[in-house]
Design a protein around this motif. Structure first.
Motif, mmCIF file in Angstrom:
data_model
loop_
_atom_site.group_PDB
_atom_site.id
_atom_site.type_symbol
_atom_site.label_atom_id
_atom_site.label_comp_id
_atom_site.label_asym_id
_atom_site.label_seq_id
_atom_site.Cartn_x
_atom_site.Cartn_y
_atom_site.Cartn_z
ATOM 1 N N SER C 94 0.727 -1.168 0.117
ATOM 2 C CA SER C 94 -0.103 -0.009 0.019
ATOM 3 C C SER C 94 0.984 1.371 0.149
ATOM 4 O O SER C 94 0.535 2.222 -0.105
ATOM 5 C CB SER C 94 -1.021 -0.017 1.241
ATOM 6 N N PHE C 95 2.210 1.181 0.169
ATOM 7 C CA PHE C 95 2.955 2.331 -0.097
ATOM 8 C C PHE C 95 3.127 2.497 -1.596
ATOM 9 O O PHE C 95 3.971 3.410 -2.030
ATOM 10 C CB PHE C 95 4.255 2.181 0.572
ATOM 11 N N MET C 96 2.978 1.443 -2.463
ATOM 12 C CA MET C 96 3.366 1.516 -3.970
ATOM 13 C C MET C 96 2.621 2.657 -4.765
ATOM 14 O O MET C 96 3.423 3.550 -5.333
ATOM 15 C CB MET C 96 3.391 0.363 -4.485
ATOM 16 N N PRO C 97 1.668 3.032 -4.472
ATOM 17 C CA PRO C 97 0.842 3.952 -5.407
ATOM 18 C C PRO C 97 1.492 5.468 -5.071
ATOM 19 O O PRO C 97 1.769 6.115 -6.045
ATOM 20 C CB PRO C 97 -0.595 3.894 -4.935
ATOM 21 N N VAL C 98 1.540 5.807 -3.958
ATOM 22 C CA VAL C 98 1.986 7.133 -3.593
ATOM 23 C C VAL C 98 3.587 7.133 -4.062
ATOM 24 O O VAL C 98 4.084 8.187 -4.542
ATOM 25 C CB VAL C 98 1.753 7.536 -2.186
ATOM 26 N N THR C 99 4.205 6.177 -3.727
ATOM 27 C CA THR C 99 5.736 6.115 -4.013
ATOM 28 C C THR C 99 5.814 6.469 -5.743
ATOM 29 O O THR C 99 6.732 7.184 -6.150
ATOM 30 C CB THR C 99 6.441 4.596 -3.873
ATOM 31 N N PHE C 100 4.968 5.708 -6.524
ATOM 32 C CA PHE C 100 5.032 5.780 -7.936
ATOM 33 C C PHE C 100 4.833 7.265 -8.076
ATOM 34 O O PHE C 100 5.240 8.022 -9.138
ATOM 35 C CB PHE C 100 4.035 4.894 -8.484
ATOM 36 N N GLU C 101 3.697 7.837 -7.689
ATOM 37 C CA GLU C 101 3.338 9.014 -8.003
ATOM 38 C C GLU C 101 4.379 10.197 -7.807
ATOM 39 O O GLU C 101 4.676 11.152 -8.253
ATOM 40 C CB GLU C 101 2.026 9.769 -7.404
ATOM 41 N N MET C 102 5.040 10.021 -6.486
ATOM 42 C CA MET C 102 6.100 10.882 -6.296
ATOM 43 C C MET C 102 7.247 10.693 -7.151
ATOM 44 O O MET C 102 8.007 11.796 -7.593
ATOM 45 C CB MET C 102 6.553 10.525 -4.819
ATOM 46 N N ALA C 103 7.497 9.566 -7.794
ATOM 47 C CA ALA C 103 8.669 9.252 -8.734
ATOM 48 C C ALA C 103 8.278 9.931 -9.953
ATOM 49 O O ALA C 103 9.059 10.828 -10.353
ATOM 50 C CB ALA C 103 8.670 7.910 -8.967
ATOM 51 N N VAL C 104 7.177 10.088 -10.350
ATOM 52 C CA VAL C 104 6.707 10.560 -11.655
ATOM 53 C C VAL C 104 6.597 12.129 -11.405
ATOM 54 O O VAL C 104 7.353 12.903 -12.394
ATOM 55 C CB VAL C 104 5.246 10.093 -12.172
ATOM 56 N N LEU C 105 6.193 12.763 -10.307
ATOM 57 C CA LEU C 105 5.948 13.991 -10.298
ATOM 58 C C LEU C 105 7.696 14.609 -10.081
ATOM 59 O O LEU C 105 7.866 15.556 -10.805
ATOM 60 C CB LEU C 105 5.571 14.531 -8.708
ATOM 61 N N PHE C 106 8.343 14.018 -9.430
ATOM 62 C CA PHE C 106 9.699 14.587 -9.175
ATOM 63 C C PHE C 106 10.521 14.479 -10.598
ATOM 64 O O PHE C 106 11.105 15.267 -11.042
ATOM 65 C CB PHE C 106 10.553 13.795 -8.151
ATOM 66 N N ALA C 107 10.376 13.248 -11.402
ATOM 67 C CA ALA C 107 10.979 12.997 -12.512
ATOM 68 C C ALA C 107 10.753 14.319 -13.504
ATOM 69 O O ALA C 107 11.748 15.037 -14.221
ATOM 70 C CB ALA C 107 10.699 12.042 -13.126
ATOM 71 N N ALA C 108 9.257 14.536 -13.528
ATOM 72 C CA ALA C 108 9.012 15.490 -14.737
ATOM 73 C C ALA C 108 9.236 16.844 -14.391
ATOM 74 O O ALA C 108 9.862 17.618 -15.307
ATOM 75 C CB ALA C 108 7.373 15.403 -14.781
ATOM 76 N N PHE C 109 9.162 17.075 -13.019
ATOM 77 C CA PHE C 109 9.333 18.644 -12.803
ATOM 78 C C PHE C 109 11.095 18.686 -12.934
ATOM 79 O O PHE C 109 11.365 20.042 -13.266
ATOM 80 C CB PHE C 109 8.803 18.805 -11.501
ATOM 81 N N SER C 110 11.744 17.950 -12.268
ATOM 82 C CA SER C 110 13.160 18.331 -12.186
ATOM 83 C C SER C 110 13.922 18.428 -13.656
ATOM 84 O O SER C 110 14.442 19.303 -13.990
ATOM 85 C CB SER C 110 13.865 16.986 -11.476
ATOM 86 N N MET C 111 13.007 17.552 -14.546
ATOM 87 C CA MET C 111 13.646 17.573 -15.962
ATOM 88 C C MET C 111 13.196 18.943 -16.756
ATOM 89 O O MET C 111 14.016 19.486 -17.225
ATOM 90 C CB MET C 111 13.112 16.498 -16.639
ATOM 91 N N VAL C 112 11.881 19.165 -16.358
ATOM 92 C CA VAL C 112 11.563 20.557 -17.157
ATOM 93 C C VAL C 112 12.082 21.741 -16.506
ATOM 94 O O VAL C 112 12.606 22.661 -17.411
ATOM 95 C CB VAL C 112 9.955 20.731 -16.976
ATOM 96 N N PHE C 113 12.455 21.726 -15.198
ATOM 97 C CA PHE C 113 13.205 22.711 -14.795
ATOM 98 C C PHE C 113 14.693 22.746 -15.074
ATOM 99 O O PHE C 113 15.254 24.040 -15.445
ATOM 100 C CB PHE C 113 13.030 22.823 -13.079
ATOM 101 N N ALA C 114 15.209 21.571 -15.443
ATOM 102 C CA ALA C 114 16.786 21.491 -15.744
ATOM 103 C C ALA C 114 16.557 22.232 -17.071
ATOM 104 O O ALA C 114 17.562 23.113 -17.375
ATOM 105 C CB ALA C 114 17.119 20.137 -15.574
ATOM 106 N N PHE C 115 15.730 21.982 -17.888
ATOM 107 C CA PHE C 115 15.595 22.169 -19.446
ATOM 108 C C PHE C 115 15.660 24.070 -19.312
ATOM 109 O O PHE C 115 16.247 24.465 -20.056
ATOM 110 C CB PHE C 115 14.311 21.657 -19.882
ATOM 111 N N LEU C 116 14.689 24.307 -18.520
ATOM 112 C CA LEU C 116 14.439 25.724 -18.575
ATOM 113 C C LEU C 116 15.430 26.634 -17.983
ATOM 114 O O LEU C 116 15.824 27.714 -18.442
ATOM 115 C CB LEU C 116 13.214 26.259 -17.693
#
Lengths: 456, 379, 170
Positions: C94-116
């Motif tokens: 039951s920790f998996m769903p939140v773990t997954f969502e956090m992974a996607v959130l951090f991955a997406a935002f870190s990459m877009v901010f790095a790009f900008l």
């Protein structure tokens, strides 16, 4: 890149790059048409109705709804799931179809993604208002508080909080990153100083440098790679809200993929409903062609059939399992007091989409429009059937009851529809509805005159 | 002629199992496992051709003959399966065939779980698969011989039939042949879980065949761009498989209803090595190894992962079948299991290569052949 | 770009690609190429490195997943253990769903901010816009002028490749 001559062109009418820019920016320029004003007036009226219902709910409480002790989830959750489902098409189109290299997505991804964002906003409203005390909505986030208590990470409802907010945030940046180059185009084509300043601000200083483009493509691709499982996870987690319980009709393992498929199904239906009108109203028929409609219809058949197989599987397993509660629930769905809802769902979701096997129907705009409305209705009823029929027959027959919505609940639903259309109509005035740069990048290989040149 | 040698090893393993006095359940369960496994590879080979035909995609055309040839195994595997069932396999594999000893739950399932109906379904599945496989192969050959566009449309029509038929039959057949081994247990997701497992293995096996053919000097027109796409399939489908695995596990774990959790209880307590091996080999390893872009483009990564997936999903099937059919006291992986699998693999290779020899490896009149030849992608 | 340069444009991306390859072969310094859409093959012609942004996304995702998982584990084993439905406190599934969502959130935002951040793009960023038509249908090449190189020579080279509208800032 070589493209087989038997493929139909994606963009009609011998365009050059400058023509593409002009055509797509046209709806943003000048005064809106009378239909636009008519549309937004209707949407605003609906929105006012919703505002009244919100006021009633917040002032008097959830007691103004038609819920009772047995049926504790009614229209609110039905609408929530319906809107989240509609919000699945946009990211599906821009992420999964990008990974599958479906070029036809370029004409529809922008507006579909905008729909996604608006639909998620509409969806998020329902759990918030269902909590009754709107102002305490922030309780759902884990923050250090004086009670020293954290949120319950074991609860699927909390997973929803993370799933929906992540989905909204990631869809938003995905959409905006795609918009940046097009906003640059809007900036450079702007006639007035104010417009230039606003779009200059919004376009993040886009120059079109090859280096930027190259990295922009990488970012889009990786975002697509991230958004693809994200889309699956969102409706999966919504389905967990039901499936982790022990309520007959809710607890079944097929729910996650079946909900995802249903979500894409309803999302595409909504995209079709809106785009069939929009392409005409905005003169974009050469960009959103019958080919695009046909491709979307094929996805409707696919997802609709998956949903159909899931319905039948569930029904069969209820019998096969030998669990009498499951058997009762499913018989009650099909022949009980809410049988009408069940058969509306079956007809609209399983039967009507199968008509798209005929090429004639698949390529007819009128037929597609009608069937897409059917699917929208059917998918709403699917959620209604799941929520209400499973609850209204409790384990204790003395608790059995019926449920019908109050005017306030209807108001909230109509209000979100008003919000959806208001924001969509504003969107088509302020942002380019088709991804200009992406269409240009497929123009050479899939445009009309280039295709004829290949033939010669 | 490695194929014949491998078949000989398989027969040897069977004889060994018989002489060594291994439990009959174990021998039948292994025969059943392998015939199901390789039939499903044939089905996916054909699915590869069909699904791309209806999606009108072009890149895969240069390797679609491999998929067509794999589908030749469908009737062969069907006959083996039938022999296994008729020669007493039914009794040893399926508890519900013990008509006189059914408990009150299984009695309720008799309208579905009875032998005549079971065999009717069996024949419907194989008749449909065999017929559509034959039609698709024939049309594909005709298209190749004169390149008339009408054959392409016909190919798409048969493909659509096949995909719809497979969508239904793959689910129902997995209930019949796998889920009904644990006759009391049920899960609505089961059919799709099994299908996703078949899918990722089938696509991996296609890559392995292409690799072998290239090593033999054929199929020079397949380049790293095509391998890249197959790598992406393996990567994506491994994640998809894990997603379905997790969905099923989480829901049963969370609701904690005894008649459902018993299934995982058995596997976690007596088959724990196999249970975790399944997850690591089929999800963690492909996920980590195939994540970098360049890894999906080189044989040196793609082929080892494909082989691991092939082994991993054999183990997946093992943990679906053995706990119910054999039980933890008698089950195990020894010479019988390995030898028999090698035998089936040999037979599968013989049939597939025979199929490949019957048609030109290059479908050069396919309307999308040129696209596949000039194919390159940015990502 | 506080350097001396010449700009010239092309009307077609195939012309542009050919020209860029020729100019590169001549050893000219191409400061930038501005196009209305991503031109397939241009990054190869300009000999760009492959992007490392996906690594940013990977590590962002790894950090997000770790944060999500460890935080949940801490809350339920140390912070405030509560019994939910008889589940173990350390309930990995039951920790998996939140773990997954956090992974996607951090991955997406870190990459877009790095790009900008890497390209200094952002709301109201000040960048040089050489020609307003490049976001419409023009393909612009910016060639740098080195001290030793001859201005006329570059101009000749550009004309030879079919460039139009040659301008410079010297």
């Amino acid at each position: 890149m070589y493209v087989s001559p038997i493929r139909e062109p994606l963009i009609r009418g011998e365009k050059n790059y400058s023509q593409v820019t002009k055509d797509i920016l046209a709806p943003m320029a000048g005064k809106p048409s009378i239909y636009w004003y008519l549309g937004i007036s209707l949407a605003l009226i609906a929105l006012v109705f919703g505002a009244w219902a919100t006021y009633q709910t917040v002032y008097y409480g959830i007691g103004t709804w038609g819920l009772n002790k047995t049926v504790g989830w009614g229209w609110g959750i039905t609408n929530f799931v319906w809107w989240v489902g509609i919000g699945h098409a946009g990211t599906f189109i821009s992420a999964i179809l990008l990974l599958f290299r479906q070029k036809w997505r370029t004409s529809i991804n922008r507006s579909a993604e905008a729909m996604t964002l608006i639909a998620i906003a509409c969806a998020g409203f329902f759990p918030l208002i269902h909590m009754g005390r709107l102002l305490l909505g922030f309780f759902i986030f884990p923050y250090p508080n004086t009670r020293a208590l954290w949120v319950n990470f074991n609860s699927p409802l909390l997973w929803d909080v993370f799933a929906i907010s992540t989905y909204f945030a990631v869809s938003l940046i995905f959409w905006y990153v795609g918009l940046i180059p097009d906003l640059g185009t809007v900036r450079d084509k702007a006639k007035t100083k104010i417009r230039k300043a606003i779009y200059g601000f919004l376009s993040f200083g886009w120059t079109g440098s090859a280096k930027h483009w190259s990295r922009h493509e990488t970012v889009s691709l990786v975002l697509a790679g991230l958004a693809a499982p994200l889309v699956l996870s969102v409706h999966t987690i919504v389905s967990f809200d039901f499936a982790t319980s022990v309520i007959p009709g809710w607890h079944t393992t097929i729910f996650p993929p079946y909900f995802v498929s249903g979500a894409v199904f309803s999302g595409f239906a909504m995209v079709l409903t809106l785009l069939i009108v929009a392409r005409k109203a905005l003169n974009l028929e050469e960009y959103i062609t019958v080919n695009h409609i046909e491709s979307m219809n094929k996805i409707i058949i696919l997802t609709g059939s998956i949903v159909g197989i899931a319905y039948i599987t569930e029904f069969f397993m209820a019998w096969y399992s030998g669990v009498e509660y499951e058997q009762f629930t499913f018989m009650n769905r099909a022949f009980g007091p809410y049988a009408w809802a069940y058969w509306i769902m079956m007809t609209c979701n399983v039967v009507t989409p199968q008509l798209f096997w005929f090429k004639k129907i698949r390529t007819s705009l009128t037929a597609t429009f009608i069937i897409s409305i059917f699917v929208n209705i059917g998918m709403w009823f699917e959620r209604f059937v799941i929520v209400v029929t499973s609850l209204h027959r409790d384990f204790l027959p003395s608790s059995w009851s019926m449920y019908s919505p109050s005017l306030v609940e209807v108001g909230l639903y109509v209000g979100t529809i008003g919000l959806f259309f208001t924001l969509f109509l504003l969107f088509i005035r302020v942002f380019p509805v088709i991804a200009i740069a992406e269409v240009k990048s497929v123009l050479k290989s899939s445009g009309d005159h280039q295709k004829t040149a290949h033939h010669e | 002629m490695a194929g014949f040698a491998m078949v000989a090893i398989g027969l040897l393993a069977l004889v060994y199992g018989w002489i060594a006095g291994l439990e009959a359940n174990r021998i039948y369960a292994n025969l059943h496992l392998n015939s199901f496994y390789f039939v499903s590879l044939g089905l996916i080979g054909l699915f590869f051709v069909a699904v791309h035909a209806i999606a009108e995609s072009g890149w895969q055309v240069s390797m679609q003959r491999v998929g067509e040839a794999m589908s030749m195994f469908i009737p062969v595997g069907g006959i083996i399966m039938l022999i296994v069932f008729l020669s007493g396999g039914m009794h040893h594999l399926f508890e519900w065939t013990h008509k006189d000893h059914l408990d009150h739950i299984l009695i309720k399932k008799v309208p579905y779980l009875n032998q005549p109906f079971f065999y009717i379904r069996f024949f419907v599945f194989f008749a449909g698969w065999g017929l559509l496989a034959w039609l698709i192969r024939k049309t594909s050959r005709q298209l190749d011989m004169n390149g008339d566009i009408q054959y392409f449309h016909r190919l798409r029509k048969y493909s659509a039939f096949y995909v719809v038929f497979l969508a239904i039959t793959s689910v129902v057949s997995s209930w019949d042949w796998l889920m009904s081994i644990d006759a009391h247990w049920f899960s609505t997701l089961y059919g799709w879980y099994v299908f996703s497992s078949m899918l990722v293995t089938g696509f991996s096996v296609i890559v392995i065949f292409v690799f072998v053919l290239q090593r033999m000097g054929y199929m020079k027109h397949v380049n790293e761009e095509h391998i890249h796409d197959m790598g992406k399939y393996m990567f994506g489908l491994s994640i998809f498989w894990a997603y379905l695995w997790f969905s099923q596990y989480l829901l049963i774990w969370y609701a904690n209803i005894p008649e459902e959790t018993i299934y995982f209880y058995e596997r976690l307590n007596h088959f724990d090595t196999v249970f975790f091996f399944n997850l690591v080999v089929n999800f963690v390893i492909p996920f980590l190894l195939l994540m970098p872009r360049n890894a999906k483009r080189v044989y040196s990564v793609v082929i080892p992962v494909a082989v691991l997936i092939f082994i991993g999903h054999w183990v997946d099937l093992y943990q679906l079948i053995m706990p119910g059919a054999v039980g933890h006291e008698a089950a195990g992986i020894g010479f019988l299991e390995i030898g028999l699998t090698i035998g089936f693999l040999g037979l599968f290779m013989l049939v597939t290569f025979w199929g490949l020899s019957k048609a030109p490896l290059v479908p050069k009149n396919h309307p999308f052949y040129e696209e596949s030849l000039h194919y390159h992608t940015n990502y | 770009m506080n350097k001396d340069y010449i700009t010239a444009y092309y009307n077609d991306e195939e012309e542009l690609l050919k020209a860029v390859r020729q100019l590169k072969d001549k050893g000219l310094e191409i400061l930038d190429v501005l196009t209305p859409f991503p031109v397939h093959g241009l990054d190869k012609a300009l000999r760009m490195r492959r992007s490392r942004l996906s690594m940013v996304a990977f590590w962002g995702g790894a950090v997000g997943a770790a944060l999500g998982f460890l935080f949940q584990a801490w809350v339920f084993t140390k912070g405030y253990p509560l019994n939910f439905g008889g589940k173990p406190f350390f309930a990995i599934p039951s920790f998996m769903p939140v773990t997954f969502e956090m992974a996607v959130l951090f991955a997406a935002f870190s990459m877009v901010f790095a790009f900008l951040i890497y390209f200094k793009l952002g709301p109201g960023a000040k960048t040089v816009i050489h020609d307003e038509r490049i976001t419409d249908d023009r393909f612009l090449v910016v060639v740098g002028i080195r001290k030793e190189s001859n201005y006329q020579e570059i101009e000749q080279a550009l004309i030879a490749t079919g460039a139009e509208g040659i301008t410079h800032n010297v």
